[in-house]
Design a protein around this motif. Structure first.
Motif, short mmCIF file in Angstrom:
data_model
loop_
_atom_site.label_atom_id
_atom_site.label_comp_id
_atom_site.label_asym_id
_atom_site.label_seq_id
_atom_site.Cartn_x
_atom_site.Cartn_y
_atom_site.Cartn_z
N VAL A 79 -3.05 14.68 15.61
CA VAL A 79 -2.81 15.92 14.85
C VAL A 79 -3.56 17.04 15.56
CG1 VAL A 79 -3.06 17.07 12.64
CG2 VAL A 79 -2.60 14.61 12.71
N GLU A 80 -2.85 18.10 15.93
CA GLU A 80 -3.47 19.19 16.69
C GLU A 80 -3.05 20.53 16.13
OE1 GLU A 80 -2.06 18.75 20.67
OE2 GLU A 80 0.00 19.32 20.17
N PRO A 81 -3.83 21.58 16.38
CA PRO A 81 -3.48 22.91 15.87
C PRO A 81 -2.15 23.40 16.43
CG PRO A 81 -5.75 22.85 16.68
CD PRO A 81 -5.11 21.58 17.11
N ALA A 82 -1.48 24.26 15.69
CA ALA A 82 -0.19 24.80 16.13
C ALA A 82 -0.33 25.57 17.44
CB ALA A 82 0.40 25.68 15.04
N GLU A 83 -1.48 26.21 17.64
CA GLU A 83 -1.68 26.95 18.89
C GLU A 83 -1.55 26.04 20.10
OE1 GLU A 83 -3.61 27.05 16.25
OE2 GLU A 83 -4.30 29.09 15.81
N ALA A 84 -2.04 24.80 19.98
CA ALA A 84 -1.94 23.87 21.10
C ALA A 84 -0.48 23.52 21.38
CB ALA A 84 -2.73 22.60 20.78
N PHE A 85 0.31 23.36 20.32
CA PHE A 85 1.74 23.09 20.51
C PHE A 85 2.40 24.26 21.23
CE2 PHE A 85 6.13 23.61 19.21
CZ PHE A 85 6.67 22.33 19.38
N ILE A 86 2.08 25.48 20.80
CA ILE A 86 2.68 26.67 21.41
C ILE A 86 2.35 26.74 22.89
CG2 ILE A 86 2.58 29.19 21.49
CD1 ILE A 86 2.26 29.14 18.43
N LYS A 87 1.07 26.59 23.23
CA LYS A 87 0.66 26.70 24.62
C LYS A 87 1.32 25.63 25.48
CE LYS A 87 -2.18 30.22 24.43
NZ LYS A 87 -1.91 31.48 25.18
N ARG A 88 1.39 24.41 24.95
CA ARG A 88 2.02 23.33 25.70
C ARG A 88 3.52 23.58 25.86
NH1 ARG A 88 0.26 19.62 22.83
NH2 ARG A 88 2.09 19.18 21.54
N ARG A 89 4.15 24.10 24.82
CA ARG A 89 5.59 24.37 24.88
C ARG A 89 5.89 25.47 25.89
NH1 ARG A 89 10.17 22.33 25.34
NH2 ARG A 89 11.90 23.32 24.25
N ILE A 90 5.10 26.54 25.88
CA ILE A 90 5.31 27.61 26.84
C ILE A 90 5.10 27.11 28.26
CG2 ILE A 90 4.35 29.79 27.69
CD1 ILE A 90 3.87 30.61 24.80
N ALA A 91 4.05 26.31 28.47
CA ALA A 91 3.78 25.76 29.80
C ALA A 91 4.93 24.87 30.26
CB ALA A 91 2.47 24.99 29.79
N ALA A 92 5.47 24.05 29.36
CA ALA A 92 6.57 23.16 29.73
C ALA A 92 7.82 23.96 30.09
CB ALA A 92 6.87 22.20 28.58
N LEU A 93 8.09 25.03 29.32
CA LEU A 93 9.27 25.84 29.61
C LEU A 93 9.10 26.60 30.92
CD1 LEU A 93 10.03 27.17 26.02
CD2 LEU A 93 11.45 25.61 27.36
#
Length: 457
Positions: free
Chosen positions: A154-168
């Motif tokens: 379970v991780e903060p939403a900010e971590a999901f955002i940063k990872r998603r932007i980096a992946a894109l």
């Protein structure tokens, strides 16, 4: 023909090992969205139990995300069918999963998935309230106290955002590098929301078409392939994306129902942010011409979805950046030289082929082929004029002249990649490009050709 012969090699045996049941019948069906194949299965267990099931599978891993995404989907359905059943989130009962073929087998649930076909306004409102209450129930599950086994940390939403932007950003490279995606990621990177709540289970693709219902009650939430931990506003943003393709109640009504059912306070700024982030992911251009990419199960629908997502992204990015988009020139053109042959092929598919196909999966593919033929017809007729208009616009923006459209577009991409062109000018040119691409696909898209995000307030 044996049931196993109707599935990719080895898949039926793998399902039997995972479920402990024998596959006694297979009926191929259209898959989930534009990426997955599907089949109805009849299962029989050694103790005499039998059940009908639906299986989504993606043996080519085309458009289905990474391996972890599939494991999260299987994990949450297993949990909501078992240890988290008391949360009241209605799902199809989990039977089995086969990770290396992206196959997920769940029990059949009764219900209709066509919310847009409901004519009674009272039923539509009541059903929408129950759907939003289902999202609220999902978001109330305390994952800090009881994380879902198999969904990862379970991780903060900010971590999901940063990872998603980096992946894109990583995916936006090489021959497929895309100026629209680059510009959108720049804006998203600079405007990450702050003060987001503790993470919840986010369905990831919630909205009309992804739930079954009977009367005024949801019988099951479907298609959990994008499930993750994150901001509850992400599910409300995905509802906006689902409404591009299927009708629902007005968003202010839906949001009020969500809050009334015990959901989180709706934050429209965060909804807009997540809407743009998800749209950027969905708007990656389909590489149908890439010899190294596996073919999608339905190329026609894949291109329709991609084209809509890209045009809407260009409009949403302009809105987020505060840019007023000018009208786009769409030069008229005479009927193409091969128009009659296209018309004959379309008539054959419509009048002779589809009516005689009893296999639902084959009928879906035939309709997808008709969309491609309409697209090819429009390319022959309109693309030369569209390219000429775009070449002139790029020349005016860059103050240069080019030998042809390909050279102009390549130079524009280079300027955006190097951040050497004003963002506003670049977004306007990208919008014009996507508007023209959408015009080429308009006949194939039918009623979806002019779809836009529904108003948030």
């Amino acid at each position: 023909m044996a049931p196993a012969d109707l599935l990719p090699e080895g898949l039926a045996a793998a399902v039997e090992r995972a479920s402990g049941a024998r596959v006694t019948a297979v009926r191929p069906r259209g898959g989930g969205g534009a990426s997955r194949d599907g089949a109805e299965l009849d299962l029989a267990w050694p103790d005499g139990r039998t059940a009908s099931a639906y299986m989504n599978y993606d043996v080519h891993k085309a458009g289905a995300g990474d391996d972890a995404a599939f494991l999260r989907e299987a994990a949450v359905l297993r949990a909501l069918s078992g240890p988290l059943a008391g949360a009241g989130v209605r799902v199809a009962p989990y039977f089995a999963s086969v990770a290396d073929q992206r196959a997920l087998v769940c029990g059949m649930v009764s219900g209709n998935d066509r919310f847009g076909g409901i004519a009674d306004a009272r039923q539509r409102s009541a059903l929408a309230r129950d759907f939003m209450a289902q999202l609220a129930a999902l978001h109330r599950i305390d994952v800090a106290e009881a994380p879902v086994a198999g969904m990862g940390p379970v991780e903060p939403a900010e971590a999901f955002i940063k990872r998603r932007i980096a992946a894109l950003r990583s995916a936006n490279s090489g021959r497929a590098w895309d100026p629209l995606i680059h510009l959108s990621l720049n804006w998203l990177d600079a405007n990450v929301p702050t003060d987001m709540p503790a993470p919840v289970i986010v369905h990831g693709d919630a909205g009309p078409g992804n739930f079954l219902f009977e009367g005024e009650r949801v019988t099951a939430l479907l298609d959990w392939e994008l499930v993750h931990y994150g901001d509850p506003m992400a599910d409300l943003a995905m509802l906006c994306l689902r409404m591009l393709f299927q009708g629902f109640v007005p968003l202010p009504e839906a949001f009020a129902a969500y809050e009334a059912a015990g959901g989180h306070k709706v934050d429209l700024a965060r909804v807009r942010y997540w809407r743009l982030l998800f749209q950027t992911g969905f708007a990656r251009r389909s590489r149908y011409d890439d010899p190294d990419a596996p073919p999608p199960p339905n190329l026609g629908m894949n291109l329709v979805y991609s084209t809509i997502h890209r045009r809407v992204l260009s409009e949403a990015l302009a809105e987020a950046a505060g840019i007023d988009l000018p009208p786009v020139a769409l030069p008229e053109a005479p009927i193409g030289a091969h128009d009659r042959s296209f018309a004959i092929a379309l008539a054959d598919i419509r009048d002779s082929i589809v009516p005689r196909i009893s296999d639902q999966q084959a009928a879906v593919k035939a309709k997808g082929m008709a969309r491609l033929i309409k697209w090819w017809r429009a390319i022959e007729r309109f693309e030369p004029g569209f390219h000429a208009a775009e070449k002139q616009e790029i020349e005016a923006a860059l103050g240069l002249e080019f030998a042809n459209h390909a050279a102009a577009w390549s130079a524009f991409r280079d300027e955006v990649a190097g951040d050497r062109i004003a963002t506003e000018r670049a977004i306007i040119l990208c919008n014009a490009h996507e508007t023209r691409d959408a015009a080429l696909m308009a006949d194939a898209m039918g009623g979806l050709a002019d779809t836009k995000f529904a108003p948030l307030e």
